[in-house]
Write an enzyme that holds these catalytic residues in place. Structure first.
Site, mmCIF file in Angstrom:
data_model
loop_
_atom_site.group_PDB
_atom_site.id
_atom_site.type_symbol
_atom_site.label_atom_id
_atom_site.label_comp_id
_atom_site.label_asym_id
_atom_site.label_seq_id
_atom_site.Cartn_x
_atom_site.Cartn_y
_atom_site.Cartn_z
ATOM 1 N N GLY A 197 0.797 -1.308 0.023
ATOM 2 C CA GLY A 197 -0.070 0.076 0.032
ATOM 3 C C GLY A 197 0.808 1.168 0.110
ATOM 4 O O GLY A 197 0.423 2.384 0.573
ATOM 5 N N TYR A 252 -14.356 -1.634 8.862
ATOM 6 C CA TYR A 252 -12.708 -1.449 8.994
ATOM 7 C C TYR A 252 -12.450 -1.308 10.383
ATOM 8 O O TYR A 252 -11.212 -2.093 10.651
ATOM 9 C CB TYR A 252 -12.889 0.080 8.554
#
Length: 320
Positions: A10, A141
């Protein structure tokens, strides 16, 4: 002693971009491998396209470069994740399991897992939220991050894998545009101000949330990874704090430099998410264990954000 080789997943994200640069400064540009789903031509040094849901692809890169540390920054964030909760859970957890297993099986020495204040739920002490409250997150999340904290602790206790983690507050930085988080108003607002545009905030004026400036967040991450193993007492995730403020306070801080700046308020579904999160954080455990101290408060952060964004837009105008 062998040179550490760092893999970052990422790396094109809000934190990943800055973390990659700082790790290149620390370990040398040849010893940091930035990865993401798509090619990023702006990165200097080693870059590999990597789908972190692919176990074999991670293993191949780890063996190719003889990676010793992994910073697993890839994830779908809070607000974006609510649009597709099951796939968010699947992606966030499967990628972390892949990183843990590849690390365990291939002699990776350390893993960094970013957690978040999203792990807290609305039944917590919202002011000065302690290190170890009951975690009942209200977003997928947050659920994935709370589960990830426990898996990090499990892999350390069962396999001795040195997994370390921080619970980031909202992270504010000038280096990239907002990425789909509930605290992203505090990034977007600066872009609007510098471009002499009004801003419509998706939270109400008095929504107090803990935040941290990017420079402090990255420094905390690297400091934690440098701490001798025996000093780490939290194997889930450390609370860290920078500052707390609400949208109105941030707007007033910006108005000192941009007196004509205007902000209106139109709360949306992110308001309910923010209402379940802490207003301030107790990070005394991080201070005790590895001498964590933030450097930026609201005034210092505002001045630095405006200065850097003014330079950015003046030299390279961008439409957002």
């Amino acid at each position: 002693m062998n040179q550490d080789v760092i893999l970052i997943t990422g790396a094109s994200g809000q934190l990943g971009i800055v973390l990659t640069e700082k790790l290149q400064e620390k370990y040398g540009i040849a010893n940091v491998i930035a990865t993401d789903l798509r090619c990023n031509t702006e990165f200097k040094g080693q870059f590999e396209i990597l789908d972190v849901t692919d176990f074999d692809a991670i293993k191949t890169i780890v063996l190719k470069y003889q990676v010793t540390q992994i910073y697993h920054m890839a994830a779908i964030l809070s607000a974006k994740g609510e649009g597709s909760p099951l796939s968010t859970w699947d992606i966030n957890m499967s990628t972390f399991f892949n990183v843990l297993e590849v690390s365990r099986l291939n002699q990776v020495n350390k893993v960094f897992f970013p957690s978040s204040i999203a792990v807290f739920g609305d039944n917590i002490q919202r002011e000065n939220t302690p290190q170890s409250p009951n975690l009942t997150p209200t977003t997928v999340y947050g659920i994935s991050k709370a589960a990830g904290e426990n898996w990090a602790n499990y892999y350390y206790k069962k396999y001795g894998l040195d997994v370390r983690s921080l619970r980031y507050p909202g992270v504010i930085g000038y280096q990239s545009l907002p990425g789909g988080g509930t605290t992203d108003y505090a990034v977007d607002i600066f872009h609007k101000a510098v471009n002499n545009e009004a801003y419509e905030c998706f939270l109400n004026a008095t929504t107090m949330l803990p935040m941290i400036y990017m420079e402090d967040a990255i420094r905390a991450t690297i400091e934690l990874m440098d701490v001798p193993k025996e000093k780490i007492t939290i194997r889930t995730s450390y609370n860290i704090a920078g500052m707390s403020f609400n949208p109105k306070q941030l707007a007033l801080s910006i108005e000192k430099s941009y007196p004509n700046f205007q902000m209106t308020y139109q709360p949306d579904f992110r308001q309910d998410i923010a209402n379940s999160w802490p207003m301030s954080i107790d990070d005394s455990q991080a201070k005790n264990d590895w001498n964590w101290q933030p450097k930026y408060n609201l005034e210092l952060m505002t001045a630095d954000m405006l200065k850097n964004l003014e330079n950015k837009y003046n030299s390279n105008p961008i439409t957002i």
